[in-house]
Write a protein that holds these residues in place. Structure first.
Motif, PDB file in Angstrom:
ATOM      1  N   ASP A  27     -14.047  12.280  -8.305  1.00  0.00           N
ATOM      2  CA  ASP A  27     -12.931  13.177  -8.620  1.00  0.00           C
ATOM      3  C   ASP A  27     -11.695  12.844  -7.782  1.00  0.00           C
ATOM      4  OD1 ASP A  27     -14.528  14.454 -10.441  1.00  0.00           O
ATOM      5  OD2 ASP A  27     -15.004  16.156  -9.134  1.00  0.00           O
ATOM      6  N   ALA A  28     -11.915  12.517  -6.498  1.00  0.00           N
ATOM      7  CA  ALA A  28     -10.780  12.256  -5.614  1.00  0.00           C
ATOM      8  C   ALA A  28     -10.088  10.947  -5.926  1.00  0.00           C
ATOM      9  CB  ALA A  28     -11.253  12.270  -4.159  1.00  0.00           C
ATOM     10  N   LEU A  29     -10.853   9.947  -6.347  1.00  0.00           N
ATOM     11  CA  LEU A  29     -10.284   8.607  -6.529  1.00  0.00           C
ATOM     12  C   LEU A  29     -10.299   8.163  -7.987  1.00  0.00           C
ATOM     13  CD1 LEU A  29     -11.743   6.662  -3.445  1.00  0.00           C
ATOM     14  CD2 LEU A  29      -9.556   7.865  -3.658  1.00  0.00           C
ATOM     15  N   GLU A  59      -3.750   3.771  -0.412  1.00  0.00           N
ATOM     16  CA  GLU A  59      -4.131   3.572  -1.812  1.00  0.00           C
ATOM     17  C   GLU A  59      -3.426   2.338  -2.356  1.00  0.00           C
ATOM     18  OE1 GLU A  59      -4.736   7.182  -4.502  1.00  0.00           O
ATOM     19  OE2 GLU A  59      -3.237   7.873  -3.075  1.00  0.00           O
ATOM     20  N   PRO A  60      -4.162   1.322  -2.758  1.00  0.00           N
ATOM     21  CA  PRO A  60      -3.514   0.129  -3.311  1.00  0.00           C
ATOM     22  C   PRO A  60      -3.054   0.372  -4.744  1.00  0.00           C
ATOM     23  CG  PRO A  60      -5.861  -0.115  -3.454  1.00  0.00           C
ATOM     24  CD  PRO A  60      -5.616   1.188  -2.725  1.00  0.00           C
ATOM     25  N   MET A  92       0.840  -1.200   0.000  1.00  0.00           N
ATOM     26  CA  MET A  92       0.000   0.000   0.000  1.00  0.00           C
ATOM     27  C   MET A  92       0.879   1.256   0.000  1.00  0.00           C
ATOM     28  SD  MET A  92      -3.579  -0.037   1.115  1.00  0.00           S
ATOM     29  CE  MET A  92      -4.731  -1.404   1.037  1.00  0.00           C
ATOM     30  N   SER A  93       0.397   2.267  -0.693  1.00  0.00           N
ATOM     31  CA  SER A  93       1.084   3.551  -0.684  1.00  0.00           C
ATOM     32  C   SER A  93       0.437   4.437   0.371  1.00  0.00           C
ATOM     33  CB  SER A  93       1.002   4.164  -2.087  1.00  0.00           C
ATOM     34  OG  SER A  93      -0.350   4.367  -2.444  1.00  0.00           O
ATOM     35  N   ARG A  94       0.707   5.722   0.290  1.00  0.00           N
ATOM     36  CA  ARG A  94       0.238   6.659   1.302  1.00  0.00           C
ATOM     37  C   ARG A  94      -1.279   6.621   1.430  1.00  0.00           C
ATOM     38  NH1 ARG A  94      -1.855  11.153  -1.196  1.00  0.00           N
ATOM     39  NH2 ARG A  94      -1.574  11.192  -3.454  1.00  0.00           N
ATOM     40  N   ALA A  95      -1.741   6.972   2.617  1.00  0.00           N
ATOM     41  CA  ALA A  95      -3.173   7.083   2.837  1.00  0.00           C
ATOM     42  C   ALA A  95      -3.683   8.418   2.306  1.00  0.00           C
ATOM     43  CB  ALA A  95      -3.481   6.954   4.324  1.00  0.00           C
ATOM     44  N   THR A  96      -4.936   8.450   1.918  1.00  0.00           N
ATOM     45  CA  THR A  96      -5.610   9.670   1.510  1.00  0.00           C
ATOM     46  C   THR A  96      -6.844   9.816   2.390  1.00  0.00           C
ATOM     47  OG1 THR A  96      -7.125   8.678  -0.078  1.00  0.00           O
ATOM     48  CG2 THR A  96      -4.894   9.152  -0.855  1.00  0.00           C
TER      49      THR A  96
END
Length: 246
Positions: free
Chosen positions: A75-77, A12-13, A1-5
């Motif tokens: 829009d965000a994802l 974010e997978p 996993m990368s950074r959280a949003t």
């Protein structure tokens, strides 16, 4: 996993991994799906979604319209909605994922391989139940008790309920102010889960989701009420992971 949003607090997978995005019921947040992350198999990443107004996003105003919520989510994802992924939503979350798929289709984005919903009547049906969003506090708490899912000790703690009710009322508004707009049928598999004793969505109302897709349709009923999913989480997760790994 990368950074959280903000929308994906567990991270974010990578888009190359099969992913299952989960939208919660009214008043709940991503943490309600945290136990599910231990149940999903190694081949699938479970991604609980955190709408505004809860947990670490408590300072953000919750949405009161499904249109603004879906637009903000899409829009965000937008980079997440690609590759092999599926969507699941419970109760008001079911409405959100349904409208999210239609929004993605209108904007030419890749669609999920499968749509899963539970605990909500089909979106084209008129809402025949009394609205919850404007009920006096005592009456709303009584309705929450009848619905289940909220511990009695939480319902009895008035100061805690006073902090939770604005979010609940906003989420109920998302559901209760919804106006269905006819569009072409979805062309993807749709699975609906329901509880036999759910006071918010009976079996005929759940079966009516069939009218929203030209693809394969499955309705699965379980023992329990509106929050049957907690007692049958393992079965639900296994079924939702299957189209992502098959």
């Amino acid at each position: 996993m990368s950074r959280a949003t903000p929308w994906l607090p567990f991270g974010e997978p990578p888009a190359a991994r099969p992913r299952l995005y989960c939208l919660p019921n009214a008043g709940a947040g991503a943490a309600s799906f945290a136990p599910w992350r231990r149940l999903v198999g190694a081949g699938v990443t479970l991604c609980p979604v955190q709408p505004p107004g809860r947990a670490e996003r408590f300072r953000e105003a919750p949405h009161t319209s499904v249109d603004t919520l879906v637009d903000a989510l899409a829009d965000a994802l937008h980079e997440q909605f690609t590759g092999r992924y599926a969507l699941y939503g419970h109760s008001v979350g079911a409405l959100v994922v349904f409208e999210l798929v239609r929004r993605l289709r209108r904007t030419g984005r890749p669609l999920p391989v499968h749509l899963f919903v539970s605990g909500r009547a089909a979106p084209q049906l008129p809402d025949s139940r009394a609205a919850l969003r404007d009920l006096p506090t005592d009456e709303l708490i009584d309705e929450l008790a009848r619905m289940g899912g909220t511990p009695p000790e939480v319902l009895r703690e008035r100061s805690l309920m006073d902090s939770l009710l604005p979010l609940l009322r906003a989420d109920f508004a998302v559901n209760e102010t919804y106006v269905h707009r006819p569009e072409p049928l979805l062309d993807l598999p749709l699975t609906v889960f329901g509880g036999h004793a759910d006071p918010r969505a009976d079996e005929p109302e759940l079966a009516a989701w069939r009218e929203q897709t030209s693809g394969p349709f499955v309705l699965r009923m379980f023992p329990g009420g509106h929050f049957f999913l907690h007692d049958h989480a393992k079965t639900l997760i296994q079924e939702m992971a299957r189209p992502l790994t098959g």
